[in-house]
Structures are given as C-alpha cells and as structure tokens.
Design an enzyme around this catalytic site. Structure first.
Site, PDB file in Angstrom:
ATOM      1  N   THR A 137       0.808  -1.218   0.000  1.00  0.00           N
ATOM      2  CA  THR A 137       0.000   0.000   0.000  1.00  0.00           C
ATOM      3  C   THR A 137       0.839   1.265   0.000  1.00  0.00           C
ATOM      4  OG1 THR A 137      -1.791  -1.124   1.181  1.00  0.00           O
ATOM      5  CG2 THR A 137      -1.762   1.268   1.303  1.00  0.00           C
ATOM      6  N   SER A 152       1.367  -8.035  -1.172  1.00  0.00           N
ATOM      7  CA  SER A 152       2.014  -8.943  -0.223  1.00  0.00           C
ATOM      8  C   SER A 152       1.321 -10.296  -0.158  1.00  0.00           C
ATOM      9  CB  SER A 152       2.086  -8.319   1.171  1.00  0.00           C
ATOM     10  OG  SER A 152       0.812  -8.234   1.772  1.00  0.00           O
ATOM     11  N   SER A 153       0.099 -10.399  -0.653  1.00  0.00           N
ATOM     12  CA  SER A 153      -0.572 -11.704  -0.714  1.00  0.00           C
ATOM     13  C   SER A 153       0.174 -12.671  -1.625  1.00  0.00           C
ATOM     14  CB  SER A 153      -2.012 -11.545  -1.203  1.00  0.00           C
ATOM     15  OG  SER A 153      -2.758 -10.723  -0.331  1.00  0.00           O
ATOM     16  N   THR A 197       1.296  -5.067   4.285  1.00  0.00           N
ATOM     17  CA  THR A 197       1.130  -5.459   5.688  1.00  0.00           C
ATOM     18  C   THR A 197       0.571  -6.865   5.871  1.00  0.00           C
ATOM     19  OG1 THR A 197      -1.075  -4.427   5.754  1.00  0.00           O
ATOM     20  CG2 THR A 197       0.809  -3.069   6.435  1.00  0.00           C
ATOM     21  N   ASP A 198      -0.152  -7.391   4.894  1.00  0.00           N
ATOM     22  CA  ASP A 198      -0.867  -8.651   5.122  1.00  0.00           C
ATOM     23  C   ASP A 198       0.057  -9.811   5.463  1.00  0.00           C
ATOM     24  OD1 ASP A 198      -3.277  -7.433   4.767  1.00  0.00           O
ATOM     25  OD2 ASP A 198      -3.629  -8.177   2.737  1.00  0.00           O
ATOM     26  N   THR A 203       2.840  -9.831  14.940  1.00  0.00           N
ATOM     27  CA  THR A 203       1.604 -10.293  14.307  1.00  0.00           C
ATOM     28  C   THR A 203       0.790  -9.076  13.889  1.00  0.00           C
ATOM     29  OG1 THR A 203       1.472 -12.362  15.557  1.00  0.00           O
ATOM     30  CG2 THR A 203      -0.585 -11.506  14.711  1.00  0.00           C
ATOM     31  N   ARG A 235      -2.893 -25.287  15.698  1.00  0.00           N
ATOM     32  CA  ARG A 235      -3.312 -24.228  16.619  1.00  0.00           C
ATOM     33  C   ARG A 235      -4.382 -24.790  17.554  1.00  0.00           C
ATOM     34  NH1 ARG A 235      -5.597 -19.691  14.441  1.00  0.00           N
ATOM     35  NH2 ARG A 235      -4.563 -18.340  15.961  1.00  0.00           N
ATOM     36  N   GLN A 293      -3.969 -20.803  20.055  1.00  0.00           N
ATOM     37  CA  GLN A 293      -4.791 -19.865  19.289  1.00  0.00           C
ATOM     38  C   GLN A 293      -4.846 -18.500  19.962  1.00  0.00           C
ATOM     39  OE1 GLN A 293      -8.667 -21.540  18.418  1.00  0.00           O
ATOM     40  NE2 GLN A 293      -7.794 -23.537  17.913  1.00  0.00           N
ATOM     41  N   CYS A 294      -4.430 -18.417  21.219  1.00  0.00           N
ATOM     42  CA  CYS A 294      -4.445 -17.151  21.950  1.00  0.00           C
ATOM     43  C   CYS A 294      -3.332 -16.234  21.427  1.00  0.00           C
ATOM     44  CB  CYS A 294      -4.249 -17.373  23.442  1.00  0.00           C
ATOM     45  SG  CYS A 294      -5.481 -18.449  24.202  1.00  0.00           S
TER      46      CYS A 294
END
Length: 350
Positions: free
Chosen positions: A21, A66-67, A97-98, A174, A254, A286-287
């Site tokens: 972006t 970025s995908s 950013t993705d 993350t 996860r 997953q947390c």
C-alpha cells in the site's frame, strides 16, 4: 570476551521496495489502488532532505501485493541484502502489511549472525495521500536502520518490523489490526524501541550478535507445511485427512488455551501415525498471548505423548516459517523437533 572493535560505517541505507500500500496510487479510471514508481514518490518527499544518511533505492521489477509473497521472493530478498551487505549500514524493506510478519519471521531464520538492521515497514494508507502513515513509518525506519553506538555497531542488529511508533522483533510480530495505524504488535515480547519525541531503546531485549563473525545465509526452504486450527465440532475425518497427507512434512496445529485438544482416539492415533512417518507437528496456542504448556492439563499431555512438540509462545508466522526453514536444511525429523524446541533467534521464550 570478544574484543570490541570499531565498525566501518558506510553512512548509507538501502531501501528495498517490494510493493504494498505504501507505494500505491489511485487509478483515475477505476479508483483502485495500483503500484507506482517508488522513486518518483520519494522525489516529492521533502522529509528526505533532513535524513542524516544517504539512501539508495532498489525496486522489484514488478512490485507485488504482499498476498503474493512466497519463499522464492524471500530468497530474492536475502540475496539482495547479502550481496550488498558490506555497502550499507542497514536495510529497510517496504512491504505490504498482510504477510509482513511472515516475511520478517522467515528472514530472521534465513540470516545467521545478522549484525545490521533489516527493518520491514509499510503503511495503511498510500504515501501520497494526505493522512498517510507511510511517511513517518518510512523516515523513522531509515533512522533506526542507521542508528549505531560509539563503536559503529548497529543498535538493533535484528530483523524487525517498525510501525506506528513501535520497533518490534520480526519473528514475534503479528498483524493485529486491518484498519488502524497500530497494525502490528508483539504480544509475547517487549518492544525493542519506542519512537516518540525521542527513541527509547530497550537494549536488554535486543539480540547481540558476534560482530567479529560474518553473515551466513540459509535459503533452503521446504514449503510442505500446513497450518490448521482446532475448533469445537471439527470432524475427525477432516483432521485425519490433514494429518495423513503424503506430501506434508510439517504441521502447525493451533490448539486451545495452553495447548489443549479434544480427547478423541482418532486424533491421537493420527498424530502418532504422523510422528512415525517423521512428520513434525508443532503445537501453538490460538491465543494472541501466552504459552503452550502441554503438561498442564491431561488434554495437552496426551499430545505430548503422541509426539507433538511444543511451540511455546511462538506466533503462527514464526512457527510456520521456522518449520519451513528447518525442513529445508535438515532431513532428520529428530533434529528438527529438537531445534523447534530451541530459541534460534529469539523467536520463543524457553
């Protein structure tokens, strides 16, 4: 102790534009964002006149969303930096950013004994827009990439992400917000630097390499890895289909809370069979925050007995890319399981 010697400074930073972006503009016909020539955008940034280091720009021939980032492009980034390593004090990678946290994590494992900053940044709004966050992210990243002590050593010789006033360890980061400027955080590790009116470096949290040793790169990667999340009601046959895929060499699973999973015979049997086929299964929570402790409850201990290894407090991005890197470098599953339980570049807390 290693003798402290003065490093030669280049007074230059390399800016690598991959896409994303930050370097996009609006197509006047469709209104959609599309990549622009980043050099032309920089020429309209008067802020660059105040930067105290020289900046060279390397732009991907075809900037990507970025995908579309993948291991081949991670290798490309490693080669771009490693072949120019002696010519610059630090490196800034402009990235969408993705998947930025995946790239930052992967690069941290691909560079061994990194002694210079490699800082990934980007923006939520294109750099040419009035309210863009791109200018501050870019300018501050360049300043951080050139920051050094009295011996000429980089203050942050790590792969990092800089966003919205926070310098984060790359393999601890993350993406937490798709819309806000505070796009990234490291939930299980402190910030390396907070950028306000002044830079506040947290030196005791920053990796300290051996500045006497050369950079070593590792570009072997095996992408035969899969990530899947447990959820209440997940079908046993679905899990079995995942665990019995013949091409899969590594699995990031996860689980709930501190590393718990349903107590079903089918799941445990599939995990044991995967272990015997030398498939490496890594358990992460997953947390967003917290640590996998499989010994805490019986629902976690059963996974330990089935040959699953703990991912401790790893992010999904770090666990996935670390597994890909280790699978590329080693054939022995026992070796890989052992290394998954070690902190190689500060990615987990043991």
């Amino acid at each position: 102790m290693n003798e402290i010697y003065k490093s030669e400074r280049c007074n230059k930073v390399l800016l690598v534009y991959t896409g994303g972006t930050i370097g996009m503009g609006v197509d006047p016909k469709t209104g959609a964002l599309e990549p622009l020539d980043f050099n032309s955008l920089l020429s309209n940034m008067p802020e660059f006149d105040y930067i105290k280091t020289d900046v060279d720009v390397y732009q991907f021939d075809n900037p990507i969303d970025s995908s579309d980032m993948n291991p081949a492009r991670w290798t490309q980034l490693v080669n771009i930096i490693s072949t120019r390593y002696s010519q610059y004090d630090g490196f800034v990678i402009l990235h969408g950013t993705d998947t930025m946290a995946y790239t930052a994590s992967a690069l941290s494992f691909m560079f061994e004994n990194l002694t210079k900053p490699v800082i990934l940044t980007g923006s939520q709004l294109p750099i040419g827009q009035l309210r863009t966050d791109g200018k501050e992210n870019l300018v501050t990243s360049i300043e951080l990439a050139s920051a050094h002590d009295e011996f000429g050593h980089a203050l942050v010789p790590e792969v990092c992400i800089y966003f919205n006033g926070r310098l984060l360890r790359g393999n601890r980061s993350t993406k937490q917000n798709a819309d806000g400027f505070n796009a990234f955080d490291s939930f299980n590790y402190p910030h390396l630097c907070d950028a306000g009116v002044n830079f506040v470096f947290h030196e005791h949290h920053i990796l300290q390499p051996n500045f006497n040793k050369p950079l070593v790169t590792h570009t072997e990667m095996d992408p035969n890895v899969i990530v899947f999340s447990l959820f209440p009601g997940i079908q046993e046959q679905t899990v079995r289909n995942i665990l019995t895929q013949s091409t899969i060499r590594g699995i990031v699973m996860r689980t709930y809370g501190s590393g718990n999973a349903p107590q079903t015979e089918s799941l445990l049997q599939s995990l044991k069979e995967a272990y015997l086929r030398d498939v490496v299964v890594v358990n992460i929570s997953q947390c967003l925050s917290g640590n996998v402790v499989m010994e805490r409850y019986g629902t976690g201990y059963q996974l330990l007995e089935a040959g699953v290894v703990s991912g401790y407090d790893s992010t999904v991005e770090a666990a996935t890319t670390k597994l890909m890197c280790l699978l590329g470098r080693y054939r022995n599953a026992t070796t890989i399981r052992k290394l998954m339980n070690e902190s190689l570049v500060g990615e987990i807390t043991i």
